[in-house]
Design a protein around this motif. Structure first.
Motif, PDB file in Angstrom:
ATOM      1  N   PHE A 163     -65.858 -54.073  61.664  1.00 54.40           N
ATOM      2  CA  PHE A 163     -66.745 -53.450  62.637  1.00 54.40           C
ATOM      3  C   PHE A 163     -67.926 -52.846  61.865  1.00 54.40           C
ATOM      4  CE2 PHE A 163     -62.468 -53.492  64.324  1.00 54.40           C
ATOM      5  CZ  PHE A 163     -62.663 -54.131  65.548  1.00 54.40           C
ATOM      6  N   PRO A 164     -68.903 -53.680  61.549  1.00 57.61           N
ATOM      7  CA  PRO A 164     -70.023 -53.240  60.706  1.00 57.61           C
ATOM      8  C   PRO A 164     -71.116 -52.572  61.529  1.00 57.61           C
ATOM      9  CG  PRO A 164     -70.220 -55.570  61.186  1.00 57.61           C
ATOM     10  CD  PRO A 164     -68.968 -55.100  61.880  1.00 57.61           C
ATOM     11  N   PRO A 165     -72.126 -52.029  60.882  1.00 61.85           N
ATOM     12  CA  PRO A 165     -73.281 -51.510  61.624  1.00 61.85           C
ATOM     13  C   PRO A 165     -73.887 -52.629  62.479  1.00 61.85           C
ATOM     14  CG  PRO A 165     -73.351 -50.796  59.332  1.00 61.85           C
ATOM     15  CD  PRO A 165     -72.243 -51.792  59.433  1.00 61.85           C
ATOM     16  N   ARG A 166     -74.237 -52.291  63.740  1.00 59.69           N
ATOM     17  CA  ARG A 166     -74.718 -53.329  64.652  1.00 59.69           C
ATOM     18  C   ARG A 166     -75.477 -52.678  65.810  1.00 59.69           C
ATOM     19  NH1 ARG A 166     -69.686 -51.781  65.006  1.00 59.69           N
ATOM     20  NH2 ARG A 166     -68.623 -51.556  67.001  1.00 59.69           N
ATOM     21  N   TRP A 167     -76.329 -53.474  66.445  1.00 61.36           N
ATOM     22  CA  TRP A 167     -77.081 -53.008  67.603  1.00 61.36           C
ATOM     23  C   TRP A 167     -76.309 -53.309  68.876  1.00 61.36           C
ATOM     24  CZ3 TRP A 167     -81.371 -50.094  67.911  1.00 61.36           C
ATOM     25  CH2 TRP A 167     -82.122 -49.920  66.742  1.00 61.36           C
TER      26      TRP A 167
ATOM     27  N   SER B 143     -71.191 -47.004  58.250  1.00 61.75           N
ATOM     28  CA  SER B 143     -69.750 -47.084  58.461  1.00 61.75           C
ATOM     29  C   SER B 143     -69.254 -48.510  58.252  1.00 61.75           C
ATOM     30  CB  SER B 143     -69.414 -46.625  59.885  1.00 61.75           C
ATOM     31  OG  SER B 143     -68.042 -46.796  60.170  1.00 61.75           O
ATOM     32  N   MET B 144     -67.963 -48.644  57.968  1.00 62.25           N
ATOM     33  CA  MET B 144     -67.315 -49.947  57.952  1.00 62.25           C
ATOM     34  C   MET B 144     -65.833 -49.753  58.240  1.00 62.25           C
ATOM     35  SD  MET B 144     -67.642 -53.238  57.693  1.00 62.25           S
ATOM     36  CE  MET B 144     -69.163 -53.605  56.811  1.00 62.25           C
ATOM     37  N   ALA B 145     -65.419 -50.136  59.438  1.00 65.25           N
ATOM     38  CA  ALA B 145     -64.007 -50.151  59.819  1.00 65.25           C
ATOM     39  C   ALA B 145     -63.535 -51.596  59.804  1.00 65.25           C
ATOM     40  CB  ALA B 145     -63.809 -49.529  61.189  1.00 65.25           C
ATOM     41  N   PHE B 146     -62.227 -51.782  59.717  1.00 68.83           N
ATOM     42  CA  PHE B 146     -61.690 -53.141  59.711  1.00 68.83           C
ATOM     43  C   PHE B 146     -60.354 -53.146  60.439  1.00 68.83           C
ATOM     44  CE2 PHE B 146     -59.517 -51.321  56.086  1.00 68.83           C
ATOM     45  CZ  PHE B 146     -58.232 -51.854  56.177  1.00 68.83           C
ATOM     46  N   MET B 147     -59.867 -54.354  60.723  1.00 70.12           N
ATOM     47  CA  MET B 147     -58.588 -54.509  61.396  1.00 70.12           C
ATOM     48  C   MET B 147     -57.837 -55.699  60.817  1.00 70.12           C
ATOM     49  SD  MET B 147     -57.889 -54.640  65.495  1.00 70.12           S
ATOM     50  CE  MET B 147     -59.007 -56.004  65.826  1.00 70.12           C
ATOM     51  N   PHE B 148     -56.552 -55.490  60.507  1.00 68.57           N
ATOM     52  CA  PHE B 148     -55.623 -56.588  60.269  1.00 68.57           C
ATOM     53  C   PHE B 148     -54.922 -56.834  61.603  1.00 68.57           C
ATOM     54  CE2 PHE B 148     -54.877 -54.768  55.725  1.00 68.57           C
ATOM     55  CZ  PHE B 148     -56.041 -55.355  55.270  1.00 68.57           C
ATOM     56  N   GLU B 149     -55.206 -57.938  62.242  1.00 70.40           N
ATOM     57  CA  GLU B 149     -54.612 -58.233  63.544  1.00 70.40           C
ATOM     58  C   GLU B 149     -53.611 -59.368  63.389  1.00 70.40           C
ATOM     59  OE1 GLU B 149     -56.538 -58.248  67.841  1.00 70.40           O
ATOM     60  OE2 GLU B 149     -56.964 -60.126  66.803  1.00 70.40           O
ATOM     61  N   SER B 150     -52.481 -59.263  64.062  1.00 71.08           N
ATOM     62  CA  SER B 150     -51.430 -60.267  63.908  1.00 71.08           C
ATOM     63  C   SER B 150     -50.699 -60.478  65.224  1.00 71.08           C
ATOM     64  CB  SER B 150     -50.431 -59.832  62.830  1.00 71.08           C
ATOM     65  OG  SER B 150     -49.342 -60.743  62.747  1.00 71.08           O
ATOM     66  N   CYS B 151     -50.252 -61.708  65.439  1.00 76.92           N
ATOM     67  CA  CYS B 151     -49.440 -62.005  66.617  1.00 76.92           C
ATOM     68  C   CYS B 151     -48.018 -61.473  66.476  1.00 76.92           C
ATOM     69  CB  CYS B 151     -49.403 -63.510  66.863  1.00 76.92           C
ATOM     70  SG  CYS B 151     -48.611 -64.470  65.553  1.00 76.92           S
ATOM     71  N   LEU B 152     -47.671 -60.963  65.288  1.00 75.28           N
ATOM     72  CA  LEU B 152     -46.314 -60.504  65.009  1.00 75.28           C
ATOM     73  C   LEU B 152     -46.148 -59.023  65.323  1.00 75.28           C
ATOM     74  CD1 LEU B 152     -45.971 -62.259  61.542  1.00 75.28           C
ATOM     75  CD2 LEU B 152     -45.186 -63.119  63.759  1.00 75.28           C
ATOM     76  N   MET B 153     -44.927 -58.619  65.632  1.00 71.93           N
ATOM     77  CA  MET B 153     -44.600 -57.208  65.811  1.00 71.93           C
ATOM     78  C   MET B 153     -44.414 -56.584  64.431  1.00 71.93           C
ATOM     79  SD  MET B 153     -41.510 -55.562  68.085  1.00 71.93           S
ATOM     80  CE  MET B 153     -42.178 -56.230  69.609  1.00 71.93           C
TER      81      MET B 153
END
Length: 450
Positions: free
Chosen positions: A328-332, A406-416
């Motif tokens: 989630f980088p800087p963006r307009w 800022s710089m946020a990130f996400m590890f997203e997975s189909c697994l529980m």
């Protein structure tokens, strides 16, 4: 930012495209012409093949490299359990013998993780959670790393379990790999594929960050579909190391192997960093997140966060990932009549978020801070906290830039994702009453029409 110098000069090359064939030699003429494994390799080198996929994998998925080195990797003693007082017996895979995973539906958030001044890279790895099994080559592991000193002299490491995607939050990593050196600074990521041997030193002191270990397949760029051929992470912006070797055949080295989350060690009488030249498709690489080209809506409505995917690891089900790495980088933001922060949602995917720097625009009040994290597991409801909702619902919708600095990130997975004892209790960073603090003060605004 001041330029950090390698212990040897910094040198790497941009790829012609992500996943493209790459060749490099530190001494001219070290790469054989024609045959990959000639009867006599140039300069008296040994030819060694490094396979990241089965030999018979489809050509579009096949990842192999040929290394030309002074001595082959097979020249070492037997591996024995690697146990130190600093490391203890803390397992490093979801199905390690001494790892217990807690499957819980609660939303979780962690305060910033500590930097371990006395730990090196090996001893600073902590498994937060994961799912699956390196033995069966399924699933992922999620780690925090925190170190304050270089790896021990003449010590190298590799993982037989999976590919490391390293997200640096603090400090600088000087990573010497078999295939060359990579200098990694904050806002950069590095991928260390399964089996690649490496050594980590810290030219600017303590480091901290996050790791996604992929047991299943390899990372690739997401398909772009209607977006077309450009934007998101452009293939040309990924960098691979140039061949760089040590000519040492007489010193003692320790090779540490992570095998199903358990550490083993072997001894050898030569450096593992003796690859004079190499070519192929299987190698470490790095990427500057600042080069990511953001896509977004310029009319109305809120696109899914999948438009911010840097790398993905597909599952056998098309369109569903074992792991996505999303930023989630800087963006307009310019949409009309649109609630601009992330909406409230329950997701079939699990979301582990981290913050490299700055403030995340969907959370107010300082609860989500750099070097912290959150986990919203399968179908755990989440979204903006009450303060952010009220502000966004009443904002004057002019073009605005969010995430500046800022710089946020996400590890997203189909697994529980199960959480380890360390992640749930021993790290002492889990925030109490995270869900109540974020959403209990939401007010009903419903008005029955007259």
């Amino acid at each position: 930012m001041p330029v950090t110098k390698f212990s040897t000069p910094e040198k790497y090359e941009y790829l012609s495209g992500f996943g493209s064939y790459h060749s490099t030699e530190s001494i001219p003429g070290s790469l054989p012409i024609g045959a990959n494994s000639p009867q006599r390799a140039p300069h008296g080198l040994y030819a060694e093949k490094l396979s990241g996929t089965a030999f018979t994998a489809p050509r579009s998925e096949n990842l192999q490299s040929w290394l030309y080195r002074i001595l082959p990797s097979a020249a070492h003693s037997s591996f024995k359990p690697y146990v130190t007082s600093e490391r203890g017996t803390c397992g490093l895979a979801p199905d390690s013998p001494d790892v217990k995973l807690h499957q819980i539906p609660n939303q979780l958030r962690w305060d910033p993780f500590d930097i371990s001044e006395d730990a090196d890279w090996i001893h600073g790895l902590k498994l937060v959670g994961g799912a699956g099994s390196p033995v069966m080559k399924t699933g992922i592991g999620i780690f925090i790393f925190a170190a304050g000193k270089d790896m021990a002299p003449n010590t190298a490491m590799y993982s037989s379990d999976g590919d490391f995607l390293v997200v640096l939050q603090h400090g600088v990593l000087d990573i010497q790999t078999e295939l060359g050196r990579l200098l990694v600074r904050p806002n950069e990521i590095v991928v260390l594929p399964r089996g690649i041997r490496y050594r980590v030193t810290l030219p600017e002191g303590p480091v901290r960050g996050y790791i996604l270990e992929l047991y299943q397949g390899h990372f690739t760029l997401p398909e772009l579909g209607p977006i077309g051929s450009n934007c998101l992470a452009n293939p040309r912006d990924f960098q691979a190391p140039c061949a760089s070797f040590d000519e040492d055949t007489s010193s003692e080295w320790t090779i540490v192997n992570k095998f199903n989350g358990v550490l083993f060690a072997a001894q050898q009488h030569h450096t593992p960093f003796d690859v004079v030249a190499w070519h192929g498709l299987y190698y470490p690489f790095k990427y500057d997140l600042g080069r990511f080209s953001v896509i977004g809506s310029i009319s109305f409505d809120h696109p899914d966060p999948s438009i911010y995917t840097v790398l993905t690891a597909p599952s056998e089900h098309p369109g569903t990932a074992v792991a996505d790495f999303v930023i989630f980088p800087p963006r307009w933001l310019v949409q009309e009549d649109t609630f601009r922060p992330p909406w409230y949602h329950r997701n079939t995917m699990s979301e582990f978020m981290g913050l490299i720097r700055g403030d995340y625009d969907a959370k107010a009040g300082g609860g989500f801070r750099p070097a912290g994290a959150s986990l919203h597991n399968v179908m755990s409801a989440h979204g903006p906290d009450a303060e952010t909702f009220e502000k966004a619902s009443n904002a004057d919708l002019k073009p605005m830039k969010v995430g500046e600095g800022s710089m946020a990130f996400m590890f997203e997975s189909c697994l529980m994702i199960g959480v380890t004892d360390w992640g749930l209790a021993k790290c002492k960073k889990v925030q109490e009453n995270y869900s109540e603090h974020s959403w209990s003060s939401l007010k009903p605004h419903f008005k029955r029409p007259v």
